[in-house]
Design a protein around this motif. Structure first.
Motif, PDB file in Angstrom:
ATOM      1  N   GLY A 334       5.972  -4.959   4.701  1.00 55.40           N
ATOM      2  CA  GLY A 334       5.835  -6.122   3.840  1.00 55.40           C
ATOM      3  C   GLY A 334       5.938  -5.724   2.378  1.00 55.40           C
ATOM      4  O   GLY A 334       6.783  -4.914   2.002  1.00 55.40           O
ATOM      5  N   THR A 335       5.061  -6.277   1.554  1.00 55.97           N
ATOM      6  CA  THR A 335       5.090  -5.953   0.115  1.00 55.97           C
ATOM      7  C   THR A 335       4.102  -4.846  -0.241  1.00 55.97           C
ATOM      8  O   THR A 335       3.935  -4.524  -1.417  1.00 55.97           O
ATOM      9  CB  THR A 335       4.751  -7.210  -0.704  1.00 55.97           C
ATOM     10  N   LYS A 336       3.481  -4.253   0.772  1.00 56.55           N
ATOM     11  CA  LYS A 336       2.442  -3.240   0.534  1.00 56.55           C
ATOM     12  C   LYS A 336       3.019  -1.961  -0.077  1.00 56.55           C
ATOM     13  O   LYS A 336       2.360  -1.276  -0.854  1.00 56.55           O
ATOM     14  CB  LYS A 336       1.744  -2.931   1.863  1.00 56.55           C
ATOM     15  N   TYR A 337       4.272  -1.640   0.291  1.00 61.85           N
ATOM     16  CA  TYR A 337       4.864  -0.383  -0.171  1.00 61.85           C
ATOM     17  C   TYR A 337       6.208  -0.619  -0.867  1.00 61.85           C
ATOM     18  O   TYR A 337       7.171   0.109  -0.638  1.00 61.85           O
ATOM     19  CB  TYR A 337       5.035   0.580   1.010  1.00 61.85           C
ATOM     20  N   THR A 338       6.266  -1.621  -1.730  1.00 63.85           N
ATOM     21  CA  THR A 338       7.505  -1.883  -2.477  1.00 63.85           C
ATOM     22  C   THR A 338       7.850  -0.718  -3.410  1.00 63.85           C
ATOM     23  O   THR A 338       9.033  -0.480  -3.693  1.00 63.85           O
ATOM     24  CB  THR A 338       7.372  -3.173  -3.314  1.00 63.85           C
ATOM     25  N   ASN A 339       6.845   0.010  -3.894  1.00 61.38           N
ATOM     26  CA  ASN A 339       7.106   1.153  -4.768  1.00 61.38           C
ATOM     27  C   ASN A 339       7.796   2.295  -4.028  1.00 61.38           C
ATOM     28  O   ASN A 339       8.372   3.189  -4.662  1.00 61.38           O
ATOM     29  CB  ASN A 339       5.802   1.662  -5.383  1.00 61.38           C
TER      30      ASN A 339
END
Length: 425
Positions: A334-339
Motif C-alpha cells: 500500500g502506501t506504507k513503503y512509498t519511500n
C-alpha cells in the motif's frame, strides 16, 4: 545482425551439448519456487510488523549473512572445486568431506566465542545473539549440502532440495501468526527464519544414498586435506566476509544515522531482490563445476566468455522490470513503503550488472585465485565504506542505494581488466 545470430546459435548448441538448458530448467524452477516463498515470507512479515519493528528485523537480518559466512568458511565453493573432478572420476571424497566437517566445527567454536564476547561487552539481547549463532550454523549446512548436489551434478535432486527451507519457514510463519493469541514480534519472525531450516537437514540423506557418497577416509588423508582446505578457504573466507560486509554495510550505517523507519524503507526494497540472488545462485551452480573442470584447459576462456554473454542476455531481458517498482510496492504494501520505490529503482541497475560480472568472480575461484578475489572484495568494502560515510547521513535510504552501486564499480573495472589481460595470453 548475422554475426549476432551466429553467436546465439553457437551458444545454444553449447548449452544443449552440456545439458545446461535442461539442468538450468530444473534448478531455476526450484530456485524460483524458493525465491517466491522467501518473498512471500518477507511480505507477510513486513505486513505483520509496524515500520519500527520491521526496521529492527531488517537490521538483525543484516547480521545473519556475516554469521553465515563465518560458519561456511568458504567451504561450498571449495567443495565444488575439489569434489567436482573427483565425482567425474568416481573417486572417494571421504577425506575432503571429513576435513570440511572439522573446519565447520572450528567455525562453530569461533562463533560461540564471539557470541560470548558480544554478550559480555554489549547490551544486546542474548536471545538475538543465540538466534544469529544457531541460525548461521543451521543455514550453513543447507549450503554445504547444496554444494554436494552441485559437485555430483544431481540437479534434479537439487531442484527438490532447494525450496524446502523457505517453504518450511513460510508454513511455520503462517501457522504461528494464525494460532498465536498475541501479534508476532520481530523476535518471533527472526526465530522462525533462523531455526526453521533445521527441519529439512535430515532429508539430505534421502536424496543422497550411502552408495553414492562416502565419508570414510584414513586419518592421515583427512589431516592433509584439512590443511589444503584451510589454506584455500582462508582467502575464500576473507573474500566472502568482505563481500557480505560490503552488501550489508549500508544497513549498519543507516541504523547509526537514521531511525528504524528509514532502515525499513531500504531493507524492504532490498528484500525484493531475492529473485536476483536466486538467479545468481542458479547461474553459479551451473557454470562453476564446468569452469572448475576446465580451469587448466584451452576451453576455459571460451566457456567463460559465453557465460558472461549469457549473463548479459539475462540482464537485458530483465531490464524492463524497473518499470514495475511502483505498482509492485504499492500492491504489496500500500502506501506504507512509498519511500522504498525510489530505493528499488536505484538498486535495480546494480543487480542487473551483478549478473554480467558474476561469472568473472566465479572464474577466479575455478582458477584457484581466491586471494585475488579477496583483494577485490576488500577494495569494494573500503570504497563502499567511504561512500556510505559520505552519502548516507544526508541522503538516507536513497543514499544507501547509490552507495551500494558506486562501491562496486572499481572492483568490477579491475576484474574486467584482469580477464582482458588473461585472454590475451
Amino acid at each position: 545482425m548475422q554475426k549476432i545470430k551466429k553467436i546465439f546459435q553457437i551458444l545454444k548448441a553449447e548449452l544443449k551439448k552440456e545439458g545446461v538448458l535442461k539442468n538450468s530448467f530444473f534448478v531455476s524452477s526450484s530456485k524460483a519456487i524458493s525465491a517466491v516463498t522467501n518473498l512471500v515470507f518477507m511480505i507477510y512479515s513486513v505486513n505483520l510488523l509496524s515500520k519500527v519493528e520491521n526496521g529492527k528485523l531488517q537490521y538483525f537480518l543484516g547480521f545473519l549473512p556475516v554469521v553465515l559466512a563465518v560458519a561456511e568458511f568458504g567451504l561450498p565453493n571449495a567443495l565444488i572445486k575439489y569434489i567436482s573432478p573427483m565425482a567425474e572420476k568416481k573417486e572417494n571424497p571421504g577425506a575432503i568431506l571429513n576435513a570440511s566437517l572439522r573446519i565447520k566445527f572450528y567455525s562453530f567454536l569461533f562463533l560461540s566465542f564471539v557470541t560470548l564476547i558480544a554478550y559480555i561487552t554489549s547490551d544486546e539481547n542474548y536471545l538475538v545473539l543465540l538466534l544469529l549463532l544457531f541460525g548461521g550454523i543451521i543455514i550453513s549446512f543447507i549450503s554445504y549440502f547444496e554444494s554436494l548436489f552441485v559437485s555430483y551434478r544431481k540437479y534434479k535432486s537439487l531442484s527438490l532440495w532447494n525450496p524446502l527451507p523457505n517453504v518450511v519457514r513460510l508454513l511455520l510463519l503462517i501457522y504461528f501468526s494464525e494460532t498465536n493469541s498475541h501479534p508476532l514480534t520481530y523476535m518471533d519472525i527472526l526465530a522462525i527464519f533462523c531455526i526453521a531450516p533445521i527441519f529439512v537437514l535430515f532429508l539430505f540423506f534421502l536424496f543422497f544414498g550411502k552408495e553414492e557418497i562416502s565419508f570414510s577416509a584414513e586419518a592421515k588423508e583427512i589431516h592433509l586435506n584439512e590443511k589444503k582446505l584451510l589454506l584455500f578457504n582462508l582467502w575464500a573466507f576473507a573474500a566472502s566476509i568482505f563481500a557480505i560486509l560490503s552488501d550489508r554495510m549500508e544497513i549498519f550505517f543507516l541504523n547509526q544515522f537514521h531511525p528504524p523507519e528509514i532502515v525499513a524503507d531500504y531493507g524492504t526494497a532490498l528484500q525484493l531482490f531475492s529473485g536476483f540472488i536466486i538467479i545468481l545462485a542458479t547461474f553459479n551452480s551451473i557454470i562453476y563445476p564446468k569452469l572448475a573442470r576446465l580451469a587448466e584447459t584451452e576451453e576455459f576462456p571460451t566457456v567463460l566468455k559465453k557465460s558472461v554473454f549469457l549473463g548479459g542476455m539475462i540482464a537485458l531481458c530483465l531490464a524492463p522490470g524497473i518499470l514495475l517498482a511502483e505498482p509492485i510496492l504499492t500492491l504489496l504494501f500500500g502506501t506504507k513503503y512509498t519511500n522504498s520505490i525510489s530505493v528499488f529503482k536505484i538498486l535495480y541497475p546494480n543487480f542487473l550488472l551483478q549478473l554480467v560480472f558474476a561469472p568473472l568472480g566465479t572464474a577466479l575461484f575455478a582458477l584457484g585465485l581466491p586471494r585475488l578475489l579477496a583483494g577485490l572484495a576488500l577494495l569494494r568494502l573500503v570504497f563502499g565504506a567511504l561512500f556510505d560515510y559520505w552519502i548516507i547521513p544526508d541522503f538516507g535510504a536513497n543514499g544507501a542505494a547509490v552507495s551500494l552501486f558506486l562501491g562496486q564499480i572499481v572492483s568490477w573495472l579491475l576484474l574486467t581488466g584482469y580477464f582482458m589481460a588473461y585472454f590475451r595470453k
